[in-house]
Scaffold this motif. Sequence first.
Motif, PDB file in Angstrom:
ATOM      1  N   GLY A  20       0.755  -1.201  -0.007  1.00 24.92           N
ATOM      2  CA  GLY A  20       0.003   0.051   0.071  1.00 24.92           C
ATOM      3  C   GLY A  20       0.883   1.494   0.037  1.00 24.92           C
ATOM      4  O   GLY A  20       0.558   2.175  -0.720  1.00 24.92           O
ATOM      5  N   MET A  21       2.089   1.391   0.521  1.00 22.16           N
ATOM      6  CA  MET A  21       2.820   2.385   0.867  1.00 22.16           C
ATOM      7  C   MET A  21       3.509   2.916  -0.496  1.00 22.16           C
ATOM      8  O   MET A  21       3.812   3.988  -0.676  1.00 22.16           O
ATOM      9  CB  MET A  21       3.827   2.188   2.088  1.00 22.16           C
ATOM     10  N   ARG A  22       3.797   1.937  -1.136  1.00 21.11           N
ATOM     11  CA  ARG A  22       4.577   2.171  -2.596  1.00 21.11           C
ATOM     12  C   ARG A  22       3.750   2.151  -3.757  1.00 21.11           C
ATOM     13  O   ARG A  22       4.145   2.488  -4.879  1.00 21.11           O
ATOM     14  CB  ARG A  22       5.674   1.109  -2.730  1.00 21.11           C
ATOM     15  N   GLN A  23       2.478   1.505  -3.650  1.00 20.00           N
ATOM     16  CA  GLN A  23       1.636   1.401  -4.826  1.00 20.00           C
ATOM     17  C   GLN A  23       1.651   2.694  -5.674  1.00 20.00           C
ATOM     18  O   GLN A  23       1.154   3.677  -5.302  1.00 20.00           O
ATOM     19  CB  GLN A  23       0.301   0.992  -4.148  1.00 20.00           C
ATOM     20  N   ASN A  24       2.050   2.401  -6.883  1.00 19.25           N
ATOM     21  CA  ASN A  24       1.920   3.395  -8.040  1.00 19.25           C
ATOM     22  C   ASN A  24       2.485   4.632  -7.705  1.00 19.25           C
ATOM     23  O   ASN A  24       2.133   5.603  -8.039  1.00 19.25           O
ATOM     24  CB  ASN A  24       0.304   3.891  -8.233  1.00 19.25           C
ATOM     25  N   ASN A  25       3.603   4.800  -6.748  1.00 20.47           N
ATOM     26  CA  ASN A  25       4.116   5.761  -6.576  1.00 20.47           C
ATOM     27  C   ASN A  25       5.635   5.632  -6.928  1.00 20.47           C
ATOM     28  O   ASN A  25       6.281   5.411  -6.139  1.00 20.47           O
ATOM     29  CB  ASN A  25       3.993   6.057  -4.898  1.00 20.47           C
ATOM     30  N   PRO A  26       5.904   6.141  -8.214  1.00 17.84           N
ATOM     31  CA  PRO A  26       7.293   6.141  -8.537  1.00 17.84           C
ATOM     32  C   PRO A  26       8.290   6.976  -7.890  1.00 17.84           C
ATOM     33  O   PRO A  26       9.391   6.955  -8.377  1.00 17.84           O
ATOM     34  CB  PRO A  26       6.965   6.233 -10.251  1.00 17.84           C
ATOM     35  N   LYS A  27       7.760   7.871  -6.819  1.00 18.00           N
ATOM     36  CA  LYS A  27       8.706   8.590  -6.361  1.00 18.00           C
ATOM     37  C   LYS A  27       9.488   7.803  -5.118  1.00 18.00           C
ATOM     38  O   LYS A  27      10.565   8.201  -4.493  1.00 18.00           O
ATOM     39  CB  LYS A  27       7.971   9.781  -5.484  1.00 18.00           C
ATOM     40  N   ASP A  75      11.051   7.078 -11.132  1.00 20.94           N
ATOM     41  CA  ASP A  75      10.652   7.490 -12.306  1.00 20.94           C
ATOM     42  C   ASP A  75      11.646   8.848 -12.574  1.00 20.94           C
ATOM     43  O   ASP A  75      11.639   9.178 -13.724  1.00 20.94           O
ATOM     44  CB  ASP A  75       9.188   7.843 -12.731  1.00 20.94           C
ATOM     45  N   MET A  76      12.348   9.176 -11.625  1.00 20.55           N
ATOM     46  CA  MET A  76      13.082  10.581 -11.660  1.00 20.55           C
ATOM     47  C   MET A  76      14.369  10.421 -11.272  1.00 20.55           C
ATOM     48  O   MET A  76      14.511   9.820  -9.935  1.00 20.55           O
ATOM     49  CB  MET A  76      12.252  11.612 -10.840  1.00 20.55           C
ATOM     50  N   ASN A  77      15.425  10.925 -11.884  1.00 26.92           N
ATOM     51  CA  ASN A  77      16.645  10.699 -11.425  1.00 26.92           C
ATOM     52  C   ASN A  77      17.486  11.953 -12.197  1.00 26.92           C
ATOM     53  O   ASN A  77      17.362  11.901 -13.385  1.00 26.92           O
ATOM     54  CB  ASN A  77      17.535   9.430 -11.896  1.00 26.92           C
ATOM     55  N   ASP A  78      17.810  12.882 -11.540  1.00 21.44           N
ATOM     56  CA  ASP A  78      18.433  13.977 -11.881  1.00 21.44           C
ATOM     57  C   ASP A  78      17.797  14.701 -12.693  1.00 21.44           C
ATOM     58  O   ASP A  78      18.335  15.189 -13.966  1.00 21.44           O
ATOM     59  CB  ASP A  78      19.893  13.510 -12.550  1.00 21.44           C
ATOM     60  N   SER A  79      16.670  14.822 -12.628  1.00 29.42           N
ATOM     61  CA  SER A  79      15.582  15.497 -13.193  1.00 29.42           C
ATOM     62  C   SER A  79      15.021  15.112 -14.644  1.00 29.42           C
ATOM     63  O   SER A  79      14.419  15.648 -15.510  1.00 29.42           O
ATOM     64  CB  SER A  79      16.176  17.132 -13.481  1.00 29.42           C
ATOM     65  N   ALA A  80      15.746  14.012 -15.037  1.00 27.80           N
ATOM     66  CA  ALA A  80      15.208  13.379 -16.376  1.00 27.80           C
ATOM     67  C   ALA A  80      13.936  12.150 -16.117  1.00 27.80           C
ATOM     68  O   ALA A  80      14.312  11.340 -15.237  1.00 27.80           O
ATOM     69  CB  ALA A  80      16.225  12.742 -17.246  1.00 27.80           C
ATOM     70  N   GLU A  81      13.011  12.190 -16.787  1.00 31.03           N
ATOM     71  CA  GLU A  81      11.962  11.289 -16.501  1.00 31.03           C
ATOM     72  C   GLU A  81      12.402   9.834 -17.282  1.00 31.03           C
ATOM     73  O   GLU A  81      12.560   9.576 -18.292  1.00 31.03           O
ATOM     74  CB  GLU A  81      10.704  11.565 -17.327  1.00 31.03           C
ATOM     75  N   VAL A  82      12.923   8.936 -16.247  1.00 32.44           N
ATOM     76  CA  VAL A  82      13.142   7.487 -16.305  1.00 32.44           C
ATOM     77  C   VAL A  82      12.150   6.625 -17.094  1.00 32.44           C
ATOM     78  O   VAL A  82      10.940   6.673 -16.333  1.00 32.44           O
ATOM     79  CB  VAL A  82      13.825   6.938 -15.335  1.00 32.44           C
ATOM     80  N   THR A  83      12.345   6.155 -18.224  1.00 30.19           N
ATOM     81  CA  THR A  83      11.126   5.292 -18.714  1.00 30.19           C
ATOM     82  C   THR A  83      11.549   3.644 -18.175  1.00 30.19           C
ATOM     83  O   THR A  83      10.741   2.850 -18.188  1.00 30.19           O
ATOM     84  CB  THR A  83      10.955   5.357 -20.231  1.00 30.19           C
ATOM     85  N   SER A  84      12.839   3.308 -18.505  1.00 25.18           N
ATOM     86  CA  SER A  84      13.359   2.212 -17.796  1.00 25.18           C
ATOM     87  C   SER A  84      14.700   2.061 -17.513  1.00 25.18           C
ATOM     88  O   SER A  84      15.410   3.168 -17.504  1.00 25.18           O
ATOM     89  CB  SER A  84      12.990   0.883 -19.016  1.00 25.18           C
TER      90      SER A  84
END
Lengths: 149, 149, 85, 85
Positions: A17-24, B37-46
Amino acid sequence: MIRVQTDDFDVAQILAGMRQNNPKVGAMVCFVGLVRDMNDSAEVTSLTLEHYPEMTEKSLHGIVSQAKQRWDILDAAVIHRVGTLQPTDQIVLVAITSAHRQAAFSACEFVMDYLKTQAPFWKKETNSQGARWVEAKASDDEAQVRWTQ
Amino acid sequence: MIRVQTDDFDVAQILAGMRQNNPKVGAMVCFVGLVRDMNDSAEVTSLTLEHYPEMTEKSLHGIVSQAKQRWDILDAAVIHRVGTLQPTDQIVLVAITSAHRQAAFSACEFVMDYLKTQAPFWKKETNSQGARWVEAKASDDEAQVRWTQ
Amino acid sequence: MQIKVLYFARIKEAVNYSSEDVVLPEEVETITALKHWLSKRGEVWANLFNGQLVVRAAINHNLVDDLAVIEDGDEVAFFPPVTGG
Amino acid sequence: MQIKVLYFARIKEAVNYSSEDVVLPEEVETITALKHWLSKRGEVWANLFNGQLVVRAAINHNLVDDLAVIEDGDEVAFFPPVTGG
């Protein structure tokens, strides 16, 4: 999420639940405390946790707020059980999510150290000789004090 | 348990296996690293993880041995994925069981700090602009060095 | 003034009840003074508050030290050092 | 002596292959000497080993520093600082 409950908790579900869909979320640190069968050399057959209900959640919220002020964390969960538990039962969970691991490790350890010394829970152990209140440990006080130095 | 694999792993199953029927376990600390999804400000896709297979497991075993020498821990698990991953995917798990929480916290953080600076894995990020190798961070070196002081 | 006093864990077992309403004389203004005042109730109370045991206190659900000032209507709790987690 | 040399990550991409068997002249006894010797192969190699990039080395799957001595039959690997976890 802060909860005090008699029921057991599902670590996997909480973490999911804590990580779900949160790519941060780049890091997740989780602590689980369990009932050991041995404490100070007496064989423990059960453990009963008493608490001060009106104060407990307030205390845990205060500890989590302090952690959020000190470290850049995304979310925190604290679950603490009360009532009677058996060896190998789960007692407490603290889980932290953050972008980077150091904040998550520090915040998780901080919350546990404060919980151990400030949240109003008391353990009573039962073994074949009877029941006795668990003594507070100086090492827990020392663990908490280092965050204030 | 040390594993390097392309497949995902089930945190709950690993934690359950480590504590199962072991009433000596009083504390369990678990770290999970996830693709942001974020590293050094570029949006990571994979994110693609390369490694040096013959060296990787040896390196991880060495790190876990050091942790076992330094702290009184009961068990340790390290799982690291390789291959191509997406944001929110799990990358790495380090889980430690011990009688008391401080050994588990320290050992878990130690293993992660050494893994980050010594185990032969390399990350390549893909975003809309293309692919690039992730730079090593000075903060990871500093995190590792503090254990030697 | 009137306050509510709660007891927990081994302190609750020693005094044999978990809460009571207490009317305090004017001079009992702090946790220290309250401990001293309670200790005059008899041997059980004297043993609890003679300083040989660590007895922590909370006022209105906040941990406080013994110099904390009590006000009318407060909920004061006495308990041993906590041992959760 | 003869050794095997492996390359990983951006170094593999720069040299454009992942491993090779190399016969070394007698005076190439350390990682430093091997880096220097390889750097004479041409511009790509010179750019890799001119000291501006950090290039880590392992001998037989152990991380080593540049003063480590190479022996016949060793597997030497070159790679950038690691970034796993």
